[in-house]
Enzyme design. Sequence first.
Site, PDB file in Angstrom:
ATOM      1  N   SER A 215      38.879  21.612  -3.627  1.00  0.00           N
ATOM      2  CA  SER A 215      38.752  20.403  -2.818  1.00  0.00           C
ATOM      3  C   SER A 215      40.062  19.617  -2.845  1.00  0.00           C
ATOM      4  O   SER A 215      41.092  20.143  -2.441  1.00  0.00           O
ATOM      5  CB  SER A 215      37.555  19.581  -3.297  1.00  0.00           C
ATOM      6  N   GLU A 349      30.260  24.548   3.470  1.00  0.00           N
ATOM      7  CA  GLU A 349      30.898  23.346   2.932  1.00  0.00           C
ATOM      8  C   GLU A 349      30.182  22.079   3.408  1.00  0.00           C
ATOM      9  O   GLU A 349      29.951  21.135   2.660  1.00  0.00           O
ATOM     10  CB  GLU A 349      32.363  23.265   3.400  1.00  0.00           C
ATOM     11  N   HIS A 468      29.758  22.966  -0.595  1.00  0.00           N
ATOM     12  CA  HIS A 468      31.034  22.525  -1.150  1.00  0.00           C
ATOM     13  C   HIS A 468      30.907  22.346  -2.667  1.00  0.00           C
ATOM     14  O   HIS A 468      29.978  21.707  -3.161  1.00  0.00           O
ATOM     15  CB  HIS A 468      31.448  21.204  -0.500  1.00  0.00           C
TER      16      HIS A 468
END
Length: 568
Positions: A215, A349, A468
Site C-alpha cells: 500500500s 482491492e 486490500h
Amino acid sequence: MFLLRKLEGLLVRTKQNSSQFLSTSGTMSNPIVTVKEGKLKGATKKLLDGSTYYSFKGIPYAQPPIGKLRFKAPLPPKPWEGIHEAIEHGAVCPQADITTMQLVEGSENCLFLNVYSKSLQPDAKQPVMVFIHGGAYMSGSGDTDTLGPEFLIQHDVILVTINYRLEVLGFLCLDTADVPGNAGMKDQVAALRWVQSNIAQFGGDPNNVTLFGESAGSASVTQHMISPMSKGLFHKAIAQSGTCLEDWSIGRNAKERAFRAARYLGNETENVDELLEFLQGEPATNLAHLTMKTRTPDEKFRGLPIHFTPVVEKPFDNVDRFLDEEPIDKVLTNKIHKVPLMIGYVSHEGLLMLADRLRKADLYNKESHYLVPRDIATKLSDEKRKEFGERILRFYTGDKGISSETAEAIVDMQTDLNFAYNTHRFAHYYSATNEPIYLYRFSFDTELNFIKSIAVGQSQVDMKGACHADDLFYLFNNEMNKDFIEKKDYLKKIVFDVTKLWTDFAKTGNPTPGDSSVRWVPYTRAGKEFLDLNHSMTPGHNPEGPRIDFWNKLYCDAGLPCITKSTL
C-alpha cells in the site's frame, strides 16, 4: 611491551567477536552484536519448526526527531555506552489507528528498526529484505503485532522492519529549507543507510538488499526507485498494491494544507515562521488525524483520504531532495534506479472502500464527477469532469448505478482507479529499462483473508477473491493468523509457497528459479505476462485487460501520459 599490548588487544577483540556470534550455536539466549553505534543485546526465538532465530528490536537508526528537530530530516544516530537492550520494540510513532481512528500516543522518539536473522555469522551473507509498512502514510509500525518475521526468515533471509514518521510529523511541507517535506521518506532512507552500514554484523549481505512494501509502503518502494537519495541502497524491489503514479501517493498544495492544519488547531497566522513555531510547540497527538480535518470540500468525496504524503521538493542550497521531479516524468524518462522488480495487486482491492461507496451511493450516482481521480480531474473543465464521471459510472454499472446489486462492479472500479491501472502503467514504462519485471495478481481466498472478512461485515456483500492488505497475512506471522496456520496444514503450505516466491526473488531476482514447480514468466509489453497467485498458481496474459484499456483511454483523453502505440 608494545607487541604484548598489541597481542592482548587482538585477544580482547577476538573474544568480543566470538561472543558476538556465539549465539549461532544456540547456547546463548541473549546474543550480543556490535554495530557502528555500540553493542546490542537481542533475544533468541523459535520458528514454527522449532529451529532458532535471533531477534533485535527497537534499534535506533536516527536521532530522536524532537523539539527543534520536529519535521526536519533525520540526523544519524549517536553512539551509546554499554549495551543497548534490543529485546522489546521501541515506541511507535504518534498516529491515528487507521482501523479504529483512535489516537495512539506513541512517542516522537520512534525511529527504530527491527532485525531478524537465523544466523549471526559475518560470512553468512544472507539476502536482506527491508519492509516498509503501509497505512496511508498516517498509521502503522514495523512491530510484530502485525509483521512477525517467522514465515519469511524460514527461507534463510534476514528481515528488517522499520518505523517512520507519519502524517503531519512525517510529511509536513512548508516549502522552506527547514521544512521542505518528505521527512518520513528521509527516515526510510536513513534506515536503509543503517542497513548498509550494519547488516553484515547480523549475517546479512549489504550488496543484496530487497526493498518491499504494501500500500503506502509499496508506493514508497517505487518512490525510492526514483529518488536520488536512495541510489545504491537496495538491489531489488517488490511493490505490493501501490505505485508512485497513484494520485494518492503524491501531495499537492502542501503548504496551504499546513496552514489549514494550524487554523483547525486555533492558529490563524499567515506567516510561515510563526506557523513552524506554533506546530513545533503543539503536543504530538494534536498533529495526528489532521488529514481528515484539512480536506477541501472536493477532497471529502474524491479519491482516498490520503493527503499528508510525499511531495516534489523545491530546491534549496545544501538540502538533499528526496523527490526532485514529478514521479511520472522520472518514470517516463528512465530516471529510475534499474533493479529487478516484482509488482502487483490483490484481486479485489476495492472491497476495502465498498461500504463507504454504498453509504454514499446517492451522492456518487448524482455527482459521478467525484469518481474521476484527482490527477485527471485537475486537468478538466467542470463539463468534462461530469462527462468523464458518467463514462466511468456507465462502464462499470451500465444504467444501474451504485448499489448492492452492482457491488462487484464498484469493487472493480475502486481496484482499478486506485491500484490496478497504475500498476500496469508503471510496469509498462519500467519495462523500457530491460530489467526483469514479474507482474502478479494475488487472489488467494482462505481463512487468512482477515481484512476481507472485516470489509464484508461492513458492506454485507461477499465475493470471491482477496481484499486490500489480505496478502500481508500470508507473508507475516501475527496473533490473528498464528492459530490458523499452526492447525491447518494446507494454510501452512500456502504460506510456505507464497513466502518462497518472495524470498527466491530476494535471493536471485527471479521468484521461480531453477526447478521450481511453477514458472513465472517475466512481463513484456507485448505479452503482458503475469502470475495469478491462487491455489493453482495460474500464469496468464493481460489481467483486467478491458478495464485497464478503459482507464488508459481516459488518461489519453485527458491529455495525461498513457500507454500509446508509440510506447508499445
